[in-house]
Scaffold this motif. Structure first.
Motif, PDB file in Angstrom:
ATOM      1  N   PHE A  21      32.458  48.690  13.116  1.00  0.00           N
ATOM      2  CA  PHE A  21      33.025  49.303  14.321  1.00  0.00           C
ATOM      3  C   PHE A  21      33.659  48.252  15.225  1.00  0.00           C
ATOM      4  O   PHE A  21      34.756  48.462  15.763  1.00  0.00           O
ATOM      5  CB  PHE A  21      31.964  50.097  15.082  1.00  0.00           C
ATOM      6  N   GLU A  22      33.016  47.106  15.390  1.00  0.00           N
ATOM      7  CA  GLU A  22      33.601  46.034  16.214  1.00  0.00           C
ATOM      8  C   GLU A  22      34.937  45.569  15.636  1.00  0.00           C
ATOM      9  O   GLU A  22      35.892  45.351  16.374  1.00  0.00           O
ATOM     10  CB  GLU A  22      32.630  44.851  16.323  1.00  0.00           C
ATOM     11  N   ASN A  23      35.002  45.426  14.318  1.00  0.00           N
ATOM     12  CA  ASN A  23      36.252  45.006  13.683  1.00  0.00           C
ATOM     13  C   ASN A  23      37.315  46.089  13.779  1.00  0.00           C
ATOM     14  O   ASN A  23      38.497  45.794  13.973  1.00  0.00           O
ATOM     15  CB  ASN A  23      35.997  44.613  12.230  1.00  0.00           C
ATOM     16  N   ALA A  24      36.905  47.353  13.646  1.00  0.00           N
ATOM     17  CA  ALA A  24      37.855  48.460  13.794  1.00  0.00           C
ATOM     18  C   ALA A  24      38.382  48.517  15.225  1.00  0.00           C
ATOM     19  O   ALA A  24      39.570  48.774  15.444  1.00  0.00           O
ATOM     20  CB  ALA A  24      37.198  49.788  13.408  1.00  0.00           C
ATOM     21  N   LEU A  25      37.526  48.251  16.186  1.00  0.00           N
ATOM     22  CA  LEU A  25      37.977  48.210  17.588  1.00  0.00           C
ATOM     23  C   LEU A  25      39.036  47.130  17.782  1.00  0.00           C
ATOM     24  O   LEU A  25      40.031  47.350  18.470  1.00  0.00           O
ATOM     25  CB  LEU A  25      36.807  47.951  18.538  1.00  0.00           C
ATOM     26  N   THR A  26      38.829  45.975  17.187  1.00  0.00           N
ATOM     27  CA  THR A  26      39.816  44.909  17.273  1.00  0.00           C
ATOM     28  C   THR A  26      41.124  45.342  16.616  1.00  0.00           C
ATOM     29  O   THR A  26      42.209  45.148  17.175  1.00  0.00           O
ATOM     30  CB  THR A  26      39.284  43.625  16.609  1.00  0.00           C
ATOM     31  N   LEU A  27      41.016  45.967  15.436  1.00  0.00           N
ATOM     32  CA  LEU A  27      42.199  46.443  14.723  1.00  0.00           C
ATOM     33  C   LEU A  27      42.991  47.432  15.565  1.00  0.00           C
ATOM     34  O   LEU A  27      44.216  47.384  15.603  1.00  0.00           O
ATOM     35  CB  LEU A  27      41.780  47.099  13.400  1.00  0.00           C
ATOM     36  N   PHE A  28      42.291  48.305  16.263  1.00  0.00           N
ATOM     37  CA  PHE A  28      42.942  49.340  17.069  1.00  0.00           C
ATOM     38  C   PHE A  28      43.016  48.973  18.555  1.00  0.00           C
ATOM     39  O   PHE A  28      43.131  49.846  19.406  1.00  0.00           O
ATOM     40  CB  PHE A  28      42.242  50.689  16.865  1.00  0.00           C
ATOM     41  N   GLU A  29      42.973  47.668  18.830  1.00  0.00           N
ATOM     42  CA  GLU A  29      43.167  47.139  20.182  1.00  0.00           C
ATOM     43  C   GLU A  29      42.275  47.825  21.208  1.00  0.00           C
ATOM     44  O   GLU A  29      42.722  48.276  22.264  1.00  0.00           O
ATOM     45  CB  GLU A  29      44.641  47.222  20.570  1.00  0.00           C
ATOM     46  N   ASP A  30      40.984  47.907  20.899  1.00  0.00           N
ATOM     47  CA  ASP A  30      39.945  48.461  21.773  1.00  0.00           C
ATOM     48  C   ASP A  30      40.099  49.948  22.066  1.00  0.00           C
ATOM     49  O   ASP A  30      39.535  50.456  23.024  1.00  0.00           O
ATOM     50  CB  ASP A  30      39.820  47.658  23.074  1.00  0.00           C
ATOM     51  N   ASP A  31      40.836  50.660  21.227  1.00  0.00           N
ATOM     52  CA  ASP A  31      40.970  52.110  21.364  1.00  0.00           C
ATOM     53  C   ASP A  31      39.814  52.760  20.593  1.00  0.00           C
ATOM     54  O   ASP A  31      39.868  52.905  19.371  1.00  0.00           O
ATOM     55  CB  ASP A  31      42.321  52.577  20.813  1.00  0.00           C
ATOM     56  N   MET A  39      37.430  55.553  11.173  1.00  0.00           N
ATOM     57  CA  MET A  39      36.176  55.425  10.438  1.00  0.00           C
ATOM     58  C   MET A  39      35.713  56.761   9.856  1.00  0.00           C
ATOM     59  O   MET A  39      34.946  56.779   8.902  1.00  0.00           O
ATOM     60  CB  MET A  39      35.099  54.815  11.330  1.00  0.00           C
ATOM     61  N   ASN A  40      36.169  57.869  10.425  1.00  0.00           N
ATOM     62  CA  ASN A  40      35.753  59.192   9.971  1.00  0.00           C
ATOM     63  C   ASN A  40      36.809  59.890   9.123  1.00  0.00           C
ATOM     64  O   ASN A  40      36.669  61.080   8.827  1.00  0.00           O
ATOM     65  CB  ASN A  40      35.401  60.074  11.168  1.00  0.00           C
ATOM     66  N   SER A  41      37.857  59.183   8.754  1.00  0.00           N
ATOM     67  CA  SER A  41      38.941  59.755   7.962  1.00  0.00           C
ATOM     68  C   SER A  41      39.014  59.054   6.606  1.00  0.00           C
ATOM     69  O   SER A  41      38.614  57.899   6.487  1.00  0.00           O
ATOM     70  CB  SER A  41      40.281  59.570   8.679  1.00  0.00           C
ATOM     71  N   PRO A  42      39.554  59.746   5.587  1.00  0.00           N
ATOM     72  CA  PRO A  42      39.753  59.071   4.304  1.00  0.00           C
ATOM     73  C   PRO A  42      40.738  57.912   4.460  1.00  0.00           C
ATOM     74  O   PRO A  42      41.778  58.072   5.087  1.00  0.00           O
ATOM     75  CB  PRO A  42      40.350  60.163   3.411  1.00  0.00           C
ATOM     76  N   GLY A  47      39.816  53.578  -1.588  1.00  0.00           N
ATOM     77  CA  GLY A  47      39.722  54.693  -2.517  1.00  0.00           C
ATOM     78  C   GLY A  47      39.689  56.060  -1.866  1.00  0.00           C
ATOM     79  O   GLY A  47      39.064  56.979  -2.383  1.00  0.00           O
ATOM     80  N   SER A  48      40.309  56.184  -0.719  1.00  0.00           N
ATOM     81  CA  SER A  48      40.363  57.434   0.049  1.00  0.00           C
ATOM     82  C   SER A  48      38.980  57.933   0.464  1.00  0.00           C
ATOM     83  O   SER A  48      38.778  59.115   0.679  1.00  0.00           O
ATOM     84  CB  SER A  48      41.118  58.520  -0.712  1.00  0.00           C
ATOM     85  N   LYS A  49      38.051  57.005   0.587  1.00  0.00           N
ATOM     86  CA  LYS A  49      36.723  57.343   1.115  1.00  0.00           C
ATOM     87  C   LYS A  49      36.736  57.148   2.620  1.00  0.00           C
ATOM     88  O   LYS A  49      37.561  56.410   3.155  1.00  0.00           O
ATOM     89  CB  LYS A  49      35.650  56.444   0.499  1.00  0.00           C
ATOM     90  N   HIS A  50      35.811  57.795   3.299  1.00  0.00           N
ATOM     91  CA  HIS A  50      35.621  57.532   4.718  1.00  0.00           C
ATOM     92  C   HIS A  50      34.934  56.168   4.830  1.00  0.00           C
ATOM     93  O   HIS A  50      34.031  55.868   4.034  1.00  0.00           O
ATOM     94  CB  HIS A  50      34.732  58.596   5.355  1.00  0.00           C
ATOM     95  N   THR A  51      35.334  55.375   5.791  1.00  0.00           N
ATOM     96  CA  THR A  51      34.707  54.049   5.897  1.00  0.00           C
ATOM     97  C   THR A  51      33.217  54.169   6.165  1.00  0.00           C
ATOM     98  O   THR A  51      32.446  53.317   5.717  1.00  0.00           O
ATOM     99  CB  THR A  51      35.380  53.184   6.971  1.00  0.00           C
TER     100      THR A  51
END
Length: 77
Positions: A21-31, A39-42, A47-51
């Motif tokens: 989640f911290e890395n995803a926040l960085t990727l999405f500029e704290d959004d 994280m909740n989408s394929p 492999g089209s899995k949810h993270t």
């Protein structure tokens, strides 16, 4: 399974969730909304899995973190 082993597994899952989640926040500029949605989408890059499904093992967690790193560097997946 002993209680301490269960607690260890739960701790590992929580640590994986926080790291991703911290890395995803960085990727999405704290959004927070965008990071949570991602994280909740394929996701094609895993492999089209949810993270969130990919946090069961360290190998899968590392694959998600690697994907985030590639996306941050603009490497096509």
């Amino acid at each position: 399974m002993g209680l301490s082993l269960l607690q260890h597994v739960e701790s590992d899952h929580l640590a994986a969730l926080i790291a991703v989640f911290e890395n995803a926040l960085t990727l999405f500029e704290d959004d927070v909304t965008a990071a949570t949605k991602w994280m909740n989408s394929p996701v094609r890059g895993v492999g089209s899995k949810h993270t969130l499904e990919m946090l069961r093992t360290r190998v899968e967690t590392n694959a998600v973190l690697d994907l985030i790193g590639r996306l941050q560097r603009g490497v096509l997946v």
